[in-house]
Enzyme design. Structure first.
Site, short mmCIF file in Angstrom:
data_model
loop_
_atom_site.label_atom_id
_atom_site.label_comp_id
_atom_site.label_asym_id
_atom_site.label_seq_id
_atom_site.Cartn_x
_atom_site.Cartn_y
_atom_site.Cartn_z
N SER A 1 3.45 25.11 -44.52
CA SER A 1 3.77 24.22 -45.63
C SER A 1 2.48 23.63 -46.19
O SER A 1 1.59 24.36 -46.62
CB SER A 1 4.76 23.14 -45.18
OG SER A 1 5.27 22.45 -46.29
N GLU B 1 12.99 29.09 -49.29
CA GLU B 1 12.03 27.99 -49.21
C GLU B 1 12.48 26.75 -50.00
O GLU B 1 12.18 25.62 -49.63
CB GLU B 1 10.67 28.43 -49.73
CG GLU B 1 9.96 29.50 -48.90
CD GLU B 1 9.30 28.97 -47.64
OE1 GLU B 1 9.58 27.82 -47.26
OE2 GLU B 1 8.52 29.72 -47.04
#
Length: 564
Positions: free
Chosen positions: A271, A390
């Site tokens: 991330s 995502e």
């Protein structure tokens, strides 16, 4: 002990509880490393992995007082006592209310026991309730520490011969945690969440050369990523990113003392941590940092405009009840931590307020644009990864009209022009809900835009940049949420991964790449290169299989043209 997992962050229901170290020897027998500026003793020895843990090694001075909002400084010498790092160390952070609302749904639908549907997911987010948790219990500004886990064999080899010149030493894996550049820590504080035990077990099975695992803290939120002219004049932009770079230099200077090779460093992050990996690869306008030779960016996240909200600086001063940068530096640390948490807590949906910006020095453009233009460190070998869904929790359920969709785009991506917003809302992501464009309603329309803009296109462009010698995978276990793969990358003894074959496949790929530069399936067959057809590996519940990358190249091309 119940655990809640989200946004690269693991929380124990018993906040502040420290797990007892797994040790097979008396603490007086644990080794001590002389770092020059201090002496540091291993805190524990794991008899299963045969690895020492050196916890909370200081790599920079406390960034307080005049050092607040500045680049990190070298530690002061303190050799009066041997450090053990037994205390809790993590940086001040903030959790947006909108993100807190997703905790219960994330935990529910990441389990195979609960059937996932889009409708159920969207409704659960709307009904989500934040946790009543003090995320800063135990946090302190003096947080620039790192952990070193090293196999006994690698460590003992370091004692028998010098590895400082790169002639020997075990491969090194450096971990940068995620969390929107606003939350998280090197361990998933306040209790361990990034347990490398599985990685060490695979490393031992594949090679006798050992492994060194390093995890680092870096400043977050306002303290790490405050922007504005005042900071440019009397401070440093991207202080949190400079913390990471400083820690990577520490690895270059010191890892031989633990048995690691400075020439065999793989940088991995997820991330915001994955985005950080790309930022260091593209730093210095494409020259890179020169501090690692391999990279594993997992779900690499950066805002494509490389801008933050314009009033973030003034908002922070208001929350802190001061009127100048000088007063902010002089403010009490408790007040600073509270102001940062309150400001980020009130962030608009799908935003974190702060993050990396173009500073014209270390960071000269967005990583997607730099990689697209060929401006990145091409000597770095890459294994890139992303998840199949995502954008799952990155949407505002209150957005129901096209006008509201445009407003959401504007507030989610600082710096977009009206022309940009119109193009996105009418041409690239028009209100066409038949599924052909990757979305079926207003919620999934936001998810798709956010996912591609912030993560998927970074994944696409780094793959394109290294496609003839690089590797890529997709985490394809349903529902494939952002951060769902972390349970498979690492081990959580209190909550094992639901699909062991998938965990073995992912950990095997990571370890073989770290050790030999080529990721392998669990049967030791090498991954294919991406190549012109975009061949990737899909991590499924039953293991890894070859497939083809599916990313919208047209939309990714548009996102890469933003920023400067």
């Amino acid at each position: 002990m119940r655990r809640l997992f989200f946004g690269s962050f693991v929380l124990s229901a018993a906040l502040g509880a420290n797990a007892a170290p797994v040790t097979g020897t008396d603490s007086s027998c644990l080794p001590v490393v002389d770092l020059g500026y201090e002496l540091h003793q291993a805190l524990s020895y794991n008899t299963t992995t045969q690895a020492y843990t050196f916890q909370n090694i200081r790599y920079a001075q406390p960034p307080v007082g005049d050092l607040r909002f500045r680049a990190p400084a070298h530690p002061k010498t303190n050799r009066t006592s041997v450090q053990t790092g037994s205390e809790l160390r993590f940086c001040p952070q903030g959790v947006p209310v909108w993100q807190g609302d997703a905790y219960t749904p994330i935990g529910k639908y990441s389990s195979p026991a609960n059937a996932f549907t889009l409708q159920a997911w969207e409704e659960s987010i709307k009904d989500g309730k934040p946790l009543s948790v003090d995320w800063n219990a135990g946090a302190q500004e003096d947080c620039l520490f790192l952990d070193v886990h090293v196999t006994k064999k690698a460590f003992e080899q370091a004692k028998s011969k010098s590895t400082s010149c790169g002639g020997g030493g075990a491969p090194v894996l450096v971990w940068i945690h995620g969390g929107g550049f606003a939350l998280g820590s090197k361990t998933g504080t306040p209790t361990p969440g990034y347990d490398p035990v599985g990685l060490f077990e695979h490393a031992a099975a594949n090679s006798d050369q050992g492994l060194v695992f390093v995890a680092l803290n870096y400043r977050l939120g306002a303290l790490g990523f405050m922007a504005g002219t005042e900071i440019e004049k009397d401070g440093n932009l991207n202080a949190g990113l400079l913390d990471q770079k400083f820690a990577l230099q520490w690895v270059q200077d010191n890892i031989h003392l633990f048995g690691g090779s400075k020439e065999r460093v793989t940088l991995m992050g997820e991330s915001a941590g994955g985005g950080s990996v790309l930022l260091h690869m593209t730093a210095n306008h494409g020259k890179g940092s020169g501090l690692f030779s391999q990279a594993i960016p997992q779900s690499p996240a950066t805002i494509p405009t490389m801008q933050v909200v314009k009033d973030g600086y003034s908002q922070f001063l208001s929350y802190l009840n001061v009127t100048s940068l000088e007063e902010a530096r002089a403010a009490d640390t408790i007040a600073v931590i509270a102001a940062n948490a309150a400001q980020i807590g009130a962030a608009a949906t799908t935003t974190y307020i702060f993050g990396p910006v173009i500073d014209g020095k270390y960071i000269t453009d967005s990583p997607a644009k730099l990689i697209k233009d060929g401006n990145f460190d091409k000597s770095v070998k890459v294994l890139a990864g992303h998840n199949m869904f995502e954008g799952a929790f990155f949407f505002d359920p209150n957005v129901t009209t096209n006008d509201e969709f445009s407003t959401w785009i504007s507030r989610s991506f600082a710096g977009l022009t009206n022309k940009d917003i119109t193009h996105l809302a009418t041409s690239l992501y028009p209100p066409q809900f038949d599924g052909s464009l990757g979305y079926v309603d207003m919620d999934t329309r936001q998810m798709k835009l956010w996912s591609e803009a912030v993560i998927d296109c970074n994944y696409y462009w780094v793959g394109q940049g290294v496609r003839d010698k690089g590797y890529a995978y997709e985490f394809g276990i349903s529902p494939g949420f952002h951060i769902q793969d972390l349970k498979y990358t690492f081990n959580d003894p209190t909550s094992p991964a639901p699909w062991p074959k998938a965990q073995d496949a992912l950990q095997e790929a990571i370890v073989t790449f770290v050790q030999g530069g080529v990721p392998e399936f669990t049967n030791h067959e090498a991954f294919p290169h991406l190549g012109s057809h975009g061949t990737i590996v899909n991590i499924t519940s039953q293991g890894a299989v070859e497939t083809t990358r599916k990313v919208n190249a047209t939309r990714c091309d548009w996102w890469a043209k933003l920023s400067q």
